[in-house]
Design a protein around this motif. Structure first.
Motif, PDB file in Angstrom:
ATOM      1  N   LEU A  68       0.864  -1.268   0.058  1.00 35.03           N
ATOM      2  CA  LEU A  68      -0.150  -0.115   0.048  1.00 35.03           C
ATOM      3  C   LEU A  68       0.847   1.154   0.118  1.00 35.03           C
ATOM      4  N   LEU A  69       0.408   2.076  -0.446  1.00 37.33           N
ATOM      5  CA  LEU A  69       1.089   3.580  -0.818  1.00 37.33           C
ATOM      6  C   LEU A  69       0.033   4.456  -0.067  1.00 37.33           C
ATOM      7  N   PHE A  78      -0.340   6.639  10.604  1.00 38.94           N
ATOM      8  CA  PHE A  78      -1.085   5.614  10.123  1.00 38.94           C
ATOM      9  C   PHE A  78      -0.218   4.732   9.019  1.00 38.94           C
ATOM     10  N   THR A  79       0.756   5.263   8.407  1.00 40.50           N
ATOM     11  CA  THR A  79       1.699   4.420   7.614  1.00 40.50           C
ATOM     12  C   THR A  79       2.303   3.357   8.400  1.00 40.50           C
ATOM     13  N   ALA A  89       3.820  -1.077   3.815  1.00 38.28           N
ATOM     14  CA  ALA A  89       3.406   0.300   3.350  1.00 38.28           C
ATOM     15  C   ALA A  89       4.536   1.331   3.075  1.00 38.28           C
ATOM     16  N   THR A  90       4.338   1.985   2.139  1.00 36.91           N
ATOM     17  CA  THR A  90       5.399   3.121   1.671  1.00 36.91           C
ATOM     18  C   THR A  90       4.600   4.418   1.853  1.00 36.91           C
ATOM     19  N   ASP A 126      -0.437  -2.550  -4.610  1.00 38.67           N
ATOM     20  CA  ASP A 126      -1.798  -2.966  -4.453  1.00 38.67           C
ATOM     21  C   ASP A 126      -2.952  -2.207  -4.419  1.00 38.67           C
ATOM     22  N   ALA A 127      -2.564  -1.193  -3.487  1.00 44.29           N
ATOM     23  CA  ALA A 127      -3.721  -0.131  -3.012  1.00 44.29           C
ATOM     24  C   ALA A 127      -3.004   1.264  -2.513  1.00 44.29           C
TER      25      ALA A 127
END
Length: 245
Positions: A68-69, A78-79, A89-90, A126-127
């Protein structure tokens, strides 16, 4: 190049840094970015807990999402939490000051970039996630289209509900110069955000699910499918994607 022209170019570059989208934005001010984390550790702690519960329940329904980005990642509050629920996450943000604070807390990748022009290849993640940031975008249609280009399976939003007592109270505070955070924000109701998504994704196939929270502590439920509450999470699941894994 003349000294005068060089000076002019420097002044314009500085103005752009301080006034993204030709507006003065609080997230380019160290006075605000350096204390951003404190809000979540204080009076907004309970709200954060419920926001994360809502977002987790929505995103985890799509088992395809492993990466997820998050755009507008800020201090990575939240990252780094996405990692806790099993999503790699990025983070990306337009504010170097926010990213500087985020780098103190997050060991993953951070990118300095504008969400209207995402510097990633198609289907890199992916999202895409927009948490407490989508209200600040000048061209939300363009941002959504960029998001589904970069995020293969969809998007998740976490945003203040426009029709809430908290937003109304802070609008009053702005009149008296007491709250700079929402001066340039354009908040959404669930229906308004869904209409924006429909316009941006015309011709695509997708499913939308949302849940509201941010209800008073004494309320018998803390999340539901009615457009009442200070915050709502909304997930867009793209269903016209070919699987090649």
């Amino acid at each position: 190049m003349s000294d005068k022209l060089q000076k002019k170019k420097f002044e314009l570059a500085t103005k752009k840094l301080e006034q993204w989208q030709d507006r003065e934005e609080w997230f380019f001010n160290r006075e605000h970015t350096e204390v951003y984390e404190d809000y979540y550790e204080g009076r907004y702690k309970r709200a954060e807990i419920w926001q994360k519960k809502v977002l987790a329940k929505l995103i985890q329904k799509d088992e395809r999402v492993e990466t997820l980005l998050e755009y507008g990642c800020g201090t990575t509050r939240f990252t780094r939490w996405w990692q806790e629920i099993g999503i790699e996450a990025t983070g990306a943000d337009i504010s170097p000051f926010m990213l500087g604070e985020g780098n103190k807390h997050f060991d993953g990748d951070l990118v300095w970039a504008d969400s209207h022009h995402m510097p990633f290849k198609d289907n890199t993640f992916d999202a895409l996630a927009f948490i407490a940031t989508f209200a600040y975008y000048d061209d939300p249609i363009k941002v959504i289209r960029e998001a589904v280009r970069v995020g293969k399976y969809g998007m998740i939003f976490g945003i203040m509900n426009r029709n809430s007592t908290k937003v109304m109270r802070r609008r009053v505070q702005e009149v008296f110069g007491a709250n700079p955070y929402y001066e340039t924000a354009n908040f959404y109701t669930p229906n308004k955000l869904i209409d924006t998504i429909h316009e941006a994704l015309e011709g695509r196939l997708y499913e939308i699910e949302w849940t509201a929270t941010g209800l008073p502590k004494w309320f018998p439920v803390q999340r539901w499918g009615l457009p009442i509450g200070d915050f709502f999470g909304l997930h867009v699941k793209l269903t016209d994607v070919e699987e090649n894994r």
